[in-house]
Motif scaffolding. Structure first.
Motif, PDB file in Angstrom:
ATOM      1  N   TYR A   1       0.837  -1.198   0.000  1.00 17.03           N
ATOM      2  CA  TYR A   1       0.000   0.000   0.000  1.00 17.03           C
ATOM      3  C   TYR A   1       0.872   1.249   0.000  1.00 17.03           C
ATOM      4  CZ  TYR A   1      -3.190  -3.623   1.582  1.00 17.03           C
ATOM      5  OH  TYR A   1      -3.912  -4.791   1.678  1.00 17.03           O
ATOM      6  N   ARG A   2       0.296   2.342  -0.480  1.00 19.57           N
ATOM      7  CA  ARG A   2       0.932   3.652  -0.397  1.00 19.57           C
ATOM      8  C   ARG A   2       0.038   4.522   0.475  1.00 19.57           C
ATOM      9  NH1 ARG A   2       4.649   6.091  -3.832  1.00 19.57           N
ATOM     10  NH2 ARG A   2       4.261   4.528  -5.449  1.00 19.57           N
ATOM     11  N   GLY A   3       0.648   5.248   1.412  1.00 21.61           N
ATOM     12  CA  GLY A   3      -0.132   5.942   2.424  1.00 21.61           C
ATOM     13  C   GLY A   3      -0.465   4.971   3.546  1.00 21.61           C
ATOM     14  N   CYS A   4      -0.857   5.503   4.702  1.00 21.32           N
ATOM     15  CA  CYS A   4      -1.131   4.609   5.826  1.00 21.32           C
ATOM     16  C   CYS A   4      -2.194   5.199   6.740  1.00 21.32           C
ATOM     17  CB  CYS A   4       0.138   4.333   6.625  1.00 21.32           C
ATOM     18  SG  CYS A   4      -0.096   3.056   7.894  1.00 21.32           S
TER      19      CYS A   4
ATOM     20  N   PHE B   1       8.069   8.762   8.691  1.00 21.16           N
ATOM     21  CA  PHE B   1       9.024   9.331   7.741  1.00 21.16           C
ATOM     22  C   PHE B   1       8.574   9.133   6.299  1.00 21.16           C
ATOM     23  CE2 PHE B   1      10.360   4.917   8.146  1.00 21.16           C
ATOM     24  CZ  PHE B   1      10.642   4.565   6.831  1.00 21.16           C
ATOM     25  N   ALA B   2       7.556   8.269   6.064  1.00 19.49           N
ATOM     26  CA  ALA B   2       7.082   8.024   4.701  1.00 19.49           C
ATOM     27  C   ALA B   2       6.087   9.072   4.226  1.00 19.49           C
ATOM     28  CB  ALA B   2       6.442   6.636   4.620  1.00 19.49           C
TER      29      ALA B   2
ATOM     30  N   PHE C   1      -2.118  11.808   3.352  1.00 16.11           N
ATOM     31  CA  PHE C   1      -1.332  10.587   3.546  1.00 16.11           C
ATOM     32  C   PHE C   1      -2.113   9.524   4.304  1.00 16.11           C
ATOM     33  CE2 PHE C   1       1.631   8.023   6.102  1.00 16.11           C
ATOM     34  CZ  PHE C   1       2.446   7.502   5.105  1.00 16.11           C
ATOM     35  N   GLU C   2      -2.977   9.938   5.217  1.00 16.90           N
ATOM     36  CA  GLU C   2      -3.716   8.965   6.036  1.00 16.90           C
ATOM     37  C   GLU C   2      -5.140   8.721   5.569  1.00 16.90           C
ATOM     38  OE1 GLU C   2      -4.246  10.771  10.035  1.00 16.90           O
ATOM     39  OE2 GLU C   2      -2.491  11.969   9.581  1.00 16.90           O
ATOM     40  N   THR C   3      -5.607   9.490   4.583  1.00 17.79           N
ATOM     41  CA  THR C   3      -6.984   9.322   4.122  1.00 17.79           C
ATOM     42  C   THR C   3      -7.092   8.942   2.647  1.00 17.79           C
ATOM     43  OG1 THR C   3      -7.215  11.684   3.613  1.00 17.79           O
ATOM     44  CG2 THR C   3      -7.858  10.964   5.827  1.00 17.79           C
TER      45      THR C   3
ATOM     46  N   THR D   1       5.191   1.860   4.608  1.00 18.39           N
ATOM     47  CA  THR D   1       3.883   1.966   5.246  1.00 18.39           C
ATOM     48  C   THR D   1       3.491   0.586   5.770  1.00 18.39           C
ATOM     49  OG1 THR D   1       2.740   1.637   3.132  1.00 18.39           O
ATOM     50  CG2 THR D   1       3.141   3.903   3.831  1.00 18.39           C
ATOM     51  N   ASP D   2       2.572   0.557   6.725  1.00 16.47           N
ATOM     52  CA  ASP D   2       2.287  -0.684   7.450  1.00 16.47           C
ATOM     53  C   ASP D   2       1.540  -1.688   6.572  1.00 16.47           C
ATOM     54  OD1 ASP D   2       1.282  -2.633   9.398  1.00 16.47           O
ATOM     55  OD2 ASP D   2       1.931  -1.170  10.882  1.00 16.47           O
TER      56      ASP D   2
END
Length: 356
Positions: A73-76, A84-85, A100-102, A134-135
């Motif tokens: 995935y990209r973003g988390c 840092f990503a 980045f988170e949405t 990312t996770d």
């Protein structure tokens, strides 16, 4: 700046690093778009499909112990404010803040691309890392299952793997991980930054509760999967007082070892972090940043190889000493196992098998 429930960043500033427009053209109506009908729209998570040509990312950094990784995935959605990503979202003309988170990207062809990469003639086996950018077990993995599909390919081919995550969802894949562990092919690291629910809720708003992560450590250890705990990042005057207790709890859960990193604030992460401090810890924001800068040679961030992972000066030495003493006290002195690379077999049906 203000706090948004269940989100990490307090702002959504536009990145200025990668040819993004300095300002967005708008009309008068945009001044009122958040107050239409008297309510602010809810920030919802969206997932777009990304079709990369390869799923393996390569790096040559001298202070990272792997040379290839998979990012399904990209973003988390975890929303960790220190991630840092975050600046990488600028490559999609999106903000390292709330975007980045949405506004996430999934790579549904990940397992297929991985199978093709492993089947190439001349492929040289070295451990693949997951969870480096990312996770891999962020909430959308529940629906997309890309991480599990990639692990299944690695299990099938006896390919070594390391996983780093903040989620107890990794236990869902224990059926794949246990046989790999029995062959010396896998190790897992759970990141636990704070045991304080209030701090965890603002620092990592959509990551599982710290106790769930420690339960995952215990479950993996009981099943025979080598598991470690990462106390990263350590944030001065926010979480550093928990170092010894976190190590104690990691040992109790059955971790083989632990490591830590002082907080890093590269590129746009620094202003996002400063805004977060002013929102959630205004009483000590100045103190925190003063210590961070003492760790980073007088700057918000030290990008130099090796030192960026350790921190400098008195604070860097103090954290390292406290950590080492606590690890010795609780028996967390084990290092990551050397994963086997000699068991690899190209994917079934791959051209490589014709020449084996």
């Amino acid at each position: 700046m203000r706090n948004r429930p269940a989100r990490g960043a307090t702002t959504n500033v536009t990145s200025s690093r990668i040819a993004l427009p300095a300002q967005e053209a708008d009309g008068d109506w945009l001044d009122w778009r958040e107050t239409v009908d008297g309510a602010e729209p809810t920030l919802r998570t969206s997932v777009a499909i990304e079709r990369p040509r390869t799923i393996l990312s390569r790096n040559a950094s001298p202070d990272i112990p792997f040379d290839r990784s998979i990012n399904p995935y990209r973003g988390c959605e975890h929303g960790c404010i220190y991630c840092f990503a975050r600046p990488t979202h600028a490559y999609h003309d999106l903000s390292p803040g709330l975007d980045f988170e949405t506004k996430l990207f999934a790579k549904p062809d990940g397992a297929t691309l991985l199978r093709a990469a492993l089947a190439k003639r001349g492929y040289v086996v070295k451990p693949i890392a997951m969870g480096t950018n990312t996770d891999p077990y962020q909430p959308i993995e529940r629906d997309w299952g890309i991480t599990r599909a990639c692990i299944a390919v690695l299990a099938e081919t006896n390919h070594p793997l390391t996983i780093t995550t903040k989620s107890d969802r990794v236990v869902r894949d224990i059926d794949l991980l246990v046989p790999m562990a029995a062959k010396g092919l896998v190790s897992v690291t759970l990141s636990v930054t704070s045991l304080d629910p209030k701090i965890a809720r603002t620092l990592e708003p959509r990551a599982p509760h710290p106790e769930k992560r420690l339960s995952a450590v215990a479950a993996l250890a009981a099943a025979g999967v080598p598991v470690f705990v990462s106390i990263s990042p350590v944030i001065p005057a926010i979480t550093d007082h928990e170092v010894e207790h976190l190590i104690e709890r990691a040992a109790q859960a059955g971790a083989k070892g632990a490591y830590f990193l002082p907080v890093r604030l590269p590129h746009e992460v620094a202003p996002l972090f400063r805004a977060w401090l002013e929102t959630h810890f205004p009483d000590r924001a100045g103190k925190v940043m003063a210590i961070v800068q003492s760790l980073r040679g007088g700057r918000d961030n030290d990008p130099a190889f090796h030192s960026r992972m350790r921190g400098q000066g008195v604070w860097g030495q103090l954290l390292a000493t406290r950590f080492a003493i606590a690890c010795r006290r609780h028996g967390l002195t084990g290092g990551h196992p050397r994963l086997r690379c000699d068991l690899f077999r190209p994917p079934a049906g791959a051209q490589g098998e014709l020449f084996s």
